[in-house]
Scaffold this motif. Sequence first.
Motif, PDB file in Angstrom:
ATOM      1  N   MET A 212     -41.537  21.384  33.004  1.00  0.00           N
ATOM      2  CA  MET A 212     -41.000  22.466  32.998  1.00  0.00           C
ATOM      3  C   MET A 212     -39.899  22.485  31.748  1.00  0.00           C
ATOM      4  N   ALA A 213     -39.329  21.300  31.600  1.00  0.00           N
ATOM      5  CA  ALA A 213     -38.106  21.123  30.457  1.00  0.00           C
ATOM      6  C   ALA A 213     -38.929  21.254  29.062  1.00  0.00           C
ATOM      7  N   ARG A 214     -40.301  20.644  29.159  1.00  0.00           N
ATOM      8  CA  ARG A 214     -40.890  20.890  27.817  1.00  0.00           C
ATOM      9  C   ARG A 214     -41.206  22.439  27.711  1.00  0.00           C
ATOM     10  N   ARG A 215     -41.862  23.014  28.577  1.00  0.00           N
ATOM     11  CA  ARG A 215     -42.285  24.175  28.527  1.00  0.00           C
ATOM     12  C   ARG A 215     -41.329  25.090  28.157  1.00  0.00           C
ATOM     13  N   GLU A 216     -40.068  25.136  28.900  1.00  0.00           N
ATOM     14  CA  GLU A 216     -39.236  26.333  28.776  1.00  0.00           C
ATOM     15  C   GLU A 216     -38.018  25.844  27.695  1.00  0.00           C
ATOM     16  N   LEU A 217     -37.714  24.771  27.546  1.00  0.00           N
ATOM     17  CA  LEU A 217     -36.648  24.075  26.740  1.00  0.00           C
ATOM     18  C   LEU A 217     -37.362  23.650  25.280  1.00  0.00           C
ATOM     19  N   GLY A 218     -38.296  23.300  25.396  1.00  0.00           N
ATOM     20  CA  GLY A 218     -39.128  22.571  24.383  1.00  0.00           C
ATOM     21  C   GLY A 218     -39.146  21.120  24.166  1.00  0.00           C
ATOM     22  N   PRO A 219     -40.007  20.502  23.437  1.00  0.00           N
ATOM     23  CA  PRO A 219     -40.455  19.240  23.426  1.00  0.00           C
ATOM     24  C   PRO A 219     -39.355  18.177  23.051  1.00  0.00           C
ATOM     25  N   GLU A 220     -38.519  18.625  22.204  1.00  0.00           N
ATOM     26  CA  GLU A 220     -37.472  17.773  21.626  1.00  0.00           C
ATOM     27  C   GLU A 220     -36.308  17.583  22.979  1.00  0.00           C
ATOM     28  N   THR A 221     -36.117  18.762  23.874  1.00  0.00           N
ATOM     29  CA  THR A 221     -35.431  18.360  25.075  1.00  0.00           C
ATOM     30  C   THR A 221     -36.053  17.422  25.927  1.00  0.00           C
ATOM     31  N   ALA A 222     -37.165  17.899  26.222  1.00  0.00           N
ATOM     32  CA  ALA A 222     -37.980  16.654  27.100  1.00  0.00           C
ATOM     33  C   ALA A 222     -37.972  15.393  26.659  1.00  0.00           C
ATOM     34  N   LEU A 223     -38.021  15.112  25.500  1.00  0.00           N
ATOM     35  CA  LEU A 223     -38.136  13.853  24.843  1.00  0.00           C
ATOM     36  C   LEU A 223     -36.864  13.182  25.040  1.00  0.00           C
ATOM     37  N   LYS A 224     -35.817  13.970  24.615  1.00  0.00           N
ATOM     38  CA  LYS A 224     -34.159  13.633  25.016  1.00  0.00           C
ATOM     39  C   LYS A 224     -34.271  13.168  26.498  1.00  0.00           C
ATOM     40  N   ALA A 225     -34.610  14.012  27.441  1.00  0.00           N
ATOM     41  CA  ALA A 225     -34.273  13.851  28.738  1.00  0.00           C
ATOM     42  C   ALA A 225     -35.204  12.490  29.185  1.00  0.00           C
ATOM     43  N   GLU A 226     -36.293  12.498  28.761  1.00  0.00           N
ATOM     44  CA  GLU A 226     -37.066  11.178  29.050  1.00  0.00           C
ATOM     45  C   GLU A 226     -36.378   9.829  28.335  1.00  0.00           C
ATOM     46  N   THR A 227     -35.868   9.956  27.266  1.00  0.00           N
ATOM     47  CA  THR A 227     -35.224   8.875  26.770  1.00  0.00           C
ATOM     48  C   THR A 227     -33.945   8.288  27.715  1.00  0.00           C
ATOM     49  N   ALA A 228     -33.324   9.547  28.034  1.00  0.00           N
ATOM     50  CA  ALA A 228     -31.887   9.266  28.702  1.00  0.00           C
ATOM     51  C   ALA A 228     -32.287   8.947  30.072  1.00  0.00           C
ATOM     52  N   LEU A 229     -33.306   9.191  30.795  1.00  0.00           N
ATOM     53  CA  LEU A 229     -33.893   8.736  32.059  1.00  0.00           C
ATOM     54  C   LEU A 229     -34.538   7.358  31.800  1.00  0.00           C
ATOM     55  N   GLU A 230     -35.014   7.021  30.802  1.00  0.00           N
ATOM     56  CA  GLU A 230     -36.003   5.693  30.683  1.00  0.00           C
ATOM     57  C   GLU A 230     -36.930   5.641  31.582  1.00  0.00           C
ATOM     58  N   TYR A 231     -37.759   6.850  31.386  1.00  0.00           N
ATOM     59  CA  TYR A 231     -38.781   7.181  32.285  1.00  0.00           C
ATOM     60  C   TYR A 231     -39.741   8.197  31.348  1.00  0.00           C
ATOM     61  N   GLU A 232     -41.071   7.737  31.526  1.00  0.00           N
ATOM     62  CA  GLU A 232     -42.219   8.493  30.780  1.00  0.00           C
ATOM     63  C   GLU A 232     -43.176   9.072  31.694  1.00  0.00           C
ATOM     64  N   ALA A 233     -43.217  10.339  31.669  1.00  0.00           N
ATOM     65  CA  ALA A 233     -43.853  11.309  32.874  1.00  0.00           C
ATOM     66  C   ALA A 233     -45.250  10.648  32.703  1.00  0.00           C
ATOM     67  N   ARG A 234     -45.810  10.721  34.015  1.00  0.00           N
ATOM     68  CA  ARG A 234     -47.147   9.895  34.076  1.00  0.00           C
ATOM     69  C   ARG A 234     -48.250  11.130  34.766  1.00  0.00           C
ATOM     70  N   GLY A 235     -49.543  10.612  34.784  1.00  0.00           N
ATOM     71  CA  GLY A 235     -50.435  11.539  35.168  1.00  0.00           C
ATOM     72  C   GLY A 235     -50.500  12.872  34.371  1.00  0.00           C
ATOM     73  N   THR A 236     -51.903  13.482  34.961  1.00  0.00           N
ATOM     74  CA  THR A 236     -52.326  14.779  34.065  1.00  0.00           C
ATOM     75  C   THR A 236     -51.840  15.860  34.403  1.00  0.00           C
ATOM     76  N   VAL A 237     -51.507  16.846  33.403  1.00  0.00           N
ATOM     77  CA  VAL A 237     -50.792  18.103  33.639  1.00  0.00           C
ATOM     78  C   VAL A 237     -51.993  19.256  33.402  1.00  0.00           C
ATOM     79  N   TRP A 238     -52.520  19.803  34.309  1.00  0.00           N
ATOM     80  CA  TRP A 238     -53.475  20.735  34.383  1.00  0.00           C
ATOM     81  C   TRP A 238     -52.826  22.147  34.019  1.00  0.00           C
ATOM     82  N   THR A 239     -53.248  22.778  32.942  1.00  0.00           N
ATOM     83  CA  THR A 239     -52.954  24.246  32.522  1.00  0.00           C
ATOM     84  C   THR A 239     -54.014  25.045  32.479  1.00  0.00           C
ATOM     85  N   ARG A 240     -53.889  26.099  32.418  1.00  0.00           N
ATOM     86  CA  ARG A 240     -55.056  27.473  32.572  1.00  0.00           C
ATOM     87  C   ARG A 240     -55.386  27.536  30.809  1.00  0.00           C
ATOM     88  N   THR A 241     -54.468  27.507  30.288  1.00  0.00           N
ATOM     89  CA  THR A 241     -54.482  27.742  28.622  1.00  0.00           C
ATOM     90  C   THR A 241     -53.550  26.682  28.046  1.00  0.00           C
TER      91      THR A 241
END
Length: 245
Positions: A212-241
């Motif tokens: 949701m951070a990536r979707r609503e706030l942009g990939p750069e914010t999601a990347l920064k959050a991942e880096t701060a958390l030292e965590y990479e999101a796992r698994g598949t995200v299913w989207t309709r479009t």
Amino acid sequence: MDRRDVLRTAATTVGAATLAATGIGTATAATGTATPAQRALRVHVVLFDGVEELDFAAPYEVFSLAGRVGSRPVDVQYVTATGPGTVHAAYGTEIRVRRRWAPHEADVLVVPGGGYQRPDAPGVRAEIARGTLPRALAAAPREGLTITSVCTGAMLLSAAGITRDRPCTTHHLARPDLEAQGGILKDARVVDDGDLVTAGGITSGLELGLWMARRELGPETALKAETALEYEARGTVWTRTPRTR
């Protein structure tokens, strides 16, 4: 190219295109009003007795962190369907909730799970039997609101009629019940069907928050959050479009 390179490339491309197409900065200075991208993203995390700690704490932290590291502020609040008070979580954590129930004032509503496999204890099953939270959730959908769930929070959405005939997911032990109640199950970590986003499993609150951070706030914010958390999101995200962000 790994996923972080993809996020970084997408952030650069989307950011440049947005500035060029909208002239965001100059428009704000001229009108003196905030654009949707500058207004705080309002996130309400729903609590109830028996809620699983990790279900609500993970997305709360991800959204809060995203507001710190990104360019758009994020306002994250705990709410309950019964009004302000103290909530007792599954493992004994006590949370003082001060915010009133107001989904009409939220952009994202997060519904965690907990207690679905414990029918005689506080949690999702008890909330379904009581009916207050499912009724409140059933009345919540509106244009501009994305309703999300973590783990067996999807069963509360199901009790509210929100997942019927919609792509969704939940904890693996609850999947047969979700399908029997009309949900269209997808074998994915996060299922994004536009104004309904569900995540499967107790730890999937991290994936929900980062997606949701990536979707609503942009990939750069999601990347920064991942880096701060030292965590990479796992698994598949299913989207309709397909999404460009």
